[in-house]
Design a protein around this motif. Structure first.
Motif, PDB file in Angstrom:
ATOM      1  N   GLU A  37     -15.781  99.186  30.986  1.00  0.00           N
ATOM      2  CA  GLU A  37     -16.129  98.355  29.779  1.00  0.00           C
ATOM      3  C   GLU A  37     -16.882  96.228  30.265  1.00  0.00           C
ATOM      4  OE1 GLU A  37     -13.263  97.919  26.974  1.00  0.00           O
ATOM      5  OE2 GLU A  37     -13.381  99.921  25.925  1.00  0.00           O
ATOM      6  N   VAL A  38     -17.834  96.210  29.601  1.00  0.00           N
ATOM      7  CA  VAL A  38     -18.217  95.041  30.343  1.00  0.00           C
ATOM      8  C   VAL A  38     -16.640  93.864  29.830  1.00  0.00           C
ATOM      9  CG1 VAL A  38     -19.439  92.870  29.417  1.00  0.00           C
ATOM     10  CG2 VAL A  38     -20.334  95.240  28.993  1.00  0.00           C
ATOM     11  N   PRO A  39     -16.764  93.270  31.056  1.00  0.00           N
ATOM     12  CA  PRO A  39     -15.205  92.013  31.380  1.00  0.00           C
ATOM     13  C   PRO A  39     -15.243  91.205  30.394  1.00  0.00           C
ATOM     14  CG  PRO A  39     -16.374  92.597  33.389  1.00  0.00           C
ATOM     15  CD  PRO A  39     -17.299  93.647  32.477  1.00  0.00           C
ATOM     16  N   GLU A  40     -14.030  90.236  30.316  1.00  0.00           N
ATOM     17  CA  GLU A  40     -14.134  89.020  29.701  1.00  0.00           C
ATOM     18  C   GLU A  40     -14.235  87.302  30.784  1.00  0.00           C
ATOM     19  OE1 GLU A  40     -13.786  88.012  26.607  1.00  0.00           O
ATOM     20  OE2 GLU A  40     -14.449  89.914  26.313  1.00  0.00           O
ATOM     21  N   ASN A  99     -10.109  89.918  33.119  1.00  0.00           N
ATOM     22  CA  ASN A  99      -9.933  91.106  33.509  1.00  0.00           C
ATOM     23  C   ASN A  99     -10.207  91.917  34.929  1.00  0.00           C
ATOM     24  OD1 ASN A  99     -11.753  91.199  32.080  1.00  0.00           O
ATOM     25  ND2 ASN A  99     -12.088  92.427  30.247  1.00  0.00           N
ATOM     26  N   HIS A 102     -10.870  95.931  34.879  1.00  0.00           N
ATOM     27  CA  HIS A 102     -12.304  96.100  34.691  1.00  0.00           C
ATOM     28  C   HIS A 102     -12.771  96.493  35.408  1.00  0.00           C
ATOM     29  CE1 HIS A 102     -10.787  96.293  30.165  1.00  0.00           C
ATOM     30  NE2 HIS A 102     -10.521  97.547  30.720  1.00  0.00           N
ATOM     31  N   LEU A 112     -15.795  98.762  37.103  1.00  0.00           N
ATOM     32  CA  LEU A 112     -17.046  98.952  37.632  1.00  0.00           C
ATOM     33  C   LEU A 112     -17.812  99.179  38.506  1.00  0.00           C
ATOM     34  CD1 LEU A 112     -17.965  96.800  34.144  1.00  0.00           C
ATOM     35  CD2 LEU A 112     -18.537  98.973  34.539  1.00  0.00           C
ATOM     36  N   ILE A 160     -22.190 101.354  30.227  1.00  0.00           N
ATOM     37  CA  ILE A 160     -21.133 100.180  30.461  1.00  0.00           C
ATOM     38  C   ILE A 160     -21.032  99.560  28.473  1.00  0.00           C
ATOM     39  CG2 ILE A 160     -20.016  97.718  31.372  1.00  0.00           C
ATOM     40  CD1 ILE A 160     -21.844  98.151  33.100  1.00  0.00           C
ATOM     41  N   PHE A 161     -19.604  99.641  27.831  1.00  0.00           N
ATOM     42  CA  PHE A 161     -19.301  99.485  26.761  1.00  0.00           C
ATOM     43  C   PHE A 161     -18.629  98.184  26.872  1.00  0.00           C
ATOM     44  CE2 PHE A 161     -19.874 102.822  23.964  1.00  0.00           C
ATOM     45  CZ  PHE A 161     -19.534 104.241  24.165  1.00  0.00           C
TER      46      PHE A 161
END
Lengths: 496, 239
Positions: free
Chosen positions: A492-495, B40, B43, B47, B227-228
């Motif tokens: 998922e796209v990170p923050e 984060n 994550h 990735l 990538i979501f």
């Protein structure tokens, strides 16, 4: 369009987790459809009419062998017309039965207020409205007959053998009860008539068969021969009795003759036999002494009775007389044995006297025996002749014995049928109480709720599936993976 | 602070020692302060590791694409770039992007500015490369096109730059823009090998994916991963 394979699971057929996700995504479908289905179900539930149902049970008592007709028939060896389960159920569909039921219903005074509206119809009508185009009763009966079978069913009782349950359902309570009543009455009548008719037919057939058989036997003169045989047998019986009497008499005569012959023989022997001379002379002396004794005794009695002087001479005389008497008595005692000679002589004399009579008797008996023997011989000859005749007739009759036996059986059956025909009772017996009597709606509330729930779930699933299939937006990773299996999801796209 | 093309006196703030403390707490052992700025980290690590697998297999020219969801795309590319720079320190990584708006502005703010070649007086000499640490560089294509008078020359420079780096991550514009300026991007596209798609939930459609896939595959770039992105505020409202 999206790939549908995501909807299915190899473990639970439908991928419920995915479906729940879709349901939450397309929330308006998930909410709207159950509401619409609930409203429609409630409308249809409230719109239903009450259905009145009555049930009555009946038994086929013929199967238990305890109906009066059956019992009498069984006693006489007659078999009645038994009915199977399929026939009972099939009978309820026969036109004849439906006609009876219809007639009973139409004749009811409250027929006009009854309702024969189908339980599946929404609008309830009474018979006046339904049969308004009928001008006579036959038309009404015909119409009722055409529809009545849809208002009742007859099925076998699963728990009790040879028991059946008639169920009637209509939209009117009185109509339901009337149908049940008409069914039970029609059933009993129908069965009674059927059994009576069956027995009547059997009787007619039996009569015809007896007549035919008798005719054919008369042509063969069997009846005359039968009569002759019976007559000959009777004659035989008479001859046998006569012969028996004659034979008995002959035997008696023969025995009597035999005794007479023996007697005659002994008489002759006695007559020809001579007595011992010494015994004869002793007997003569014995007789003389007896006379002498009597004289002396008489003298003594006379002397004792008179006033006889008791002189020495007199005494001497009495003394001598007494001595003589003693002497005579002693001698008589010694000669007592000679009495045999006297008896024999008497016996011989008697025999000589009866000798002729015995001989005559023997001759008479001999003649009687000869005559009896001749008679027995004649009777035996007659009997043998009659026996030959009986055998001859019997052999002739034996050839036609099966026909005669058959005729006999037919006559027996005829008698039985006449007896049974007079005691016909229906073998269908209805209970004298209703098994069930209730009213309900065709679709119960619980069933309606369950149905609407099922339909809601089904339509919701269908709705969200269709929406999903034609919604090209990618919902989540699973959705993406289902549609693009060869593209790896990295994360998922990170923050930042 | 904004970055103007002609502004020679940019004053980017040097990251302080405190920047090496993770935003979400705890010590950051990375030598790159940028990595430590990622909220984060797990994550990003996931990735980065996924992409590192492809890079080590030889696919070291990676395109990132989406349909009109630039902010997420940029965030993903910058985060991955920082992570890779941190874990693959012996390789020089170039991160190409278009524009400096949104959350990535802070990356530019925290960078060291350098020209492509300070001694070179070519038209692109004014174009800047933003350095992060020792092995991560960021190039703004829009900025380069703005300073260059001839696009072919700019393109040559960009292609030369792409070739000079060990690993290149390109945050591409949408394919509609690419199609409109295909004469420019055409040559550049052939320098890349794989594409990673940024998928915006409830926005990207299967048709879009097929379209993107088809477009890049026609240039020899194969779609390897996705990538979501979390729901955008406007999509959250729709849902």
């Amino acid at each position: 369009m999206k790939n549908i394979s995501a909807v299915f699971s190899e473990f639970s057929i439908l991928n419920w987790h995915f479906l729940l996700k879709l349901a939450s995504k397309y929330l308006w479908i998930s909410c709207t459809i159950p509401v619409i289905v609930t409203i429609v179900s409630a409308y249809f539930y409230l719109r239903q009419h009450d259905i009145y149902m009555s049930q009555i049970a009946f038994r086929n008592v013929a199967a238990f062998d305890n109906s009066p007709t059956q019992q009498i028939a069984t006693l006489l060896g007659e078999k009645t017309d038994r009915i199977s389960a399929n026939e009972i159920i099939g009978m309820a569909k026969s036109v004849d039965f439906l006609q009876r039921v219809s007639e009973k219903i139409v004749k009811d005074p409250d027929f006009a207020s009854m309702s024969f509206t189908s339980i599946y119809e929404a609008n309830k009508k009474n018979t006046k409205q339904m049969f308004s185009d009928c001008l006579d009763r036959d038309c009404e009966i015909g119409k009722v007959r055409a529809i009545i079978s849809s208002f009742f069913t007859i099925v076998g009782d699963d728990t009790v053998s040879n028991r059946y349950i008639a169920t009637a359902k209509t939209l009117d309570e009185y109509t339901t009860k009337k149908i049940i009543s008409a069914i039970s009455e029609a059933f009993v009548e129908y069965r009674s008539e059927t059994i009576a008719h069956s027995l009547s037919e059997q009787r007619k057939i039996s009569e015809e068969l007896i007549k035919n058989r008798r005719d054919s036997l008369q042509k063969l003169d069997i009846m005359e021969k039968n009569r002759q045989l019976a007559q000959a047998k009777m004659q035989m019986e008479g001859l046998e009795k006569k012969l028996s009497l004659y034979q008995l008499s002959l035997e008696e005569k023969r025995m009597e003759y035999s005794q007479i012959a023996i007697s005659s023989k002994l008489t002759k022997k006695t007559i020809n036999k001579d007595i011992d001379k010494k015994l004869k002379s002793d007997w003569e002396r014995f007789q003389k002494l007896k006379i002498k004794k009597d004289l002396i005794s008489a003298d003594l009695v006379a002397l004792e009775g008179t006033s006889f002087s008791e002189s020495a001479d007199d005494k001497q005389i009495v003394q001598d007389l007494n001595n003589n008497l003693k002497k005579i008595n002693a001698e008589i005692a010694e000669l007592e044995k000679s009495k045999i000679a006297a008896n024999f002589e008497t016996f011989k004399a008697d025999k000589e006297k009866s000798k002729d009579y015995v001989e005559f008797q023997g001759k008479v008996l001999g003649d009687q025996i000869k005559e009896l023997e001749q008679n027995v011989k004649d009777i035996e000859g007659d009997r043998n002749a009659l026996l030959s005749k009986v055998k001859e007739i019997s052999s002739e009759l034996e050839e036609h014995q099966p026909s005669l036996e058959y005729l006999k059986l037919l006559e027996q059956k005829m008698l039985q049928l006449k007896l049974v025909e007079g005691t016909v009772v229906s073998d269908i017996v209805f209970d004298n109480y209703l098994l069930g009597n209730k009213h309900y709606k065709r679709h119960k509330l619980s069933a309606t709720i369950a149905f609407s729930l099922f339909v809601s779930i089904f339509l919701v699933i269908l709705g969200i599936l269709l929406r999903y299939l034609f919604d090209e937006r990618i919902v989540d990773k699973e959705d993406f993976k289902n549609n693009f299996r060869d593209i790896e999801i990295l994360g998922e796209v990170p923050e930042l | 602070m904004s970055l103007d093309d002609g502004d020679e006196t940019l004053h980017f703030k040097r990251p302080s020692k405190q920047a090496f403390v993770r935003v979400d707490g705890g010590d950051c052992h990375s030598t790159s302060e940028v990595v430590c700025r990622i909220r984060n980290f797990k994550h990003v690590a996931k990735l980065g590791e996924s992409l590192r697998k492809y890079i080590e297999a030889g696919d070291d020219r990676v395109v990132f694409s989406s349909t009109g969801y630039d902010d997420s795309q940029k965030k993903a590319v910058f985060a991955i770039g920082c992570y890779l720079a941190d874990v693959i320190r012996d390789k020089h990584i170039l991160l190409m992007t278009s524009g400096k708006d949104g959350e990535i502005l802070k990356f530019f703010e925290a960078s060291e500015v350098s020209s492509l070649d300070p001694n070179d007086l070519k038209p692109l000499s004014k174009a800047r490369v933003y350095g992060f640490g020792s092995n991560l560089s960021i190039m703004d294509i829009d900025e380069m096109l703005a300073v260059g008078s001839q696009r072919d020359q700019v393109l040559d420079e960009v292609i030369a730059a792409v070739k000079s780096y060990d690993i290149v991550l390109w945050n591409t514009p949408s394919i509609n823009i690419m199609r409109q300026n295909l004469h420019f991007f055409h040559r550049l596209l052939y320098s890349f090998k794989i594409i990673t798609l940024i998928v915006a939930r409830n926005t990207l459609t299967t048709t879009d994916v097929e379209d993107i896939k088809e477009f890049y595959e026609s240039h020899g770039i194969s779609l390897k991963g996705a990538i979501f992105s979390p729901l955008s505020p406007e999509n959250k409202d729709k849902k």
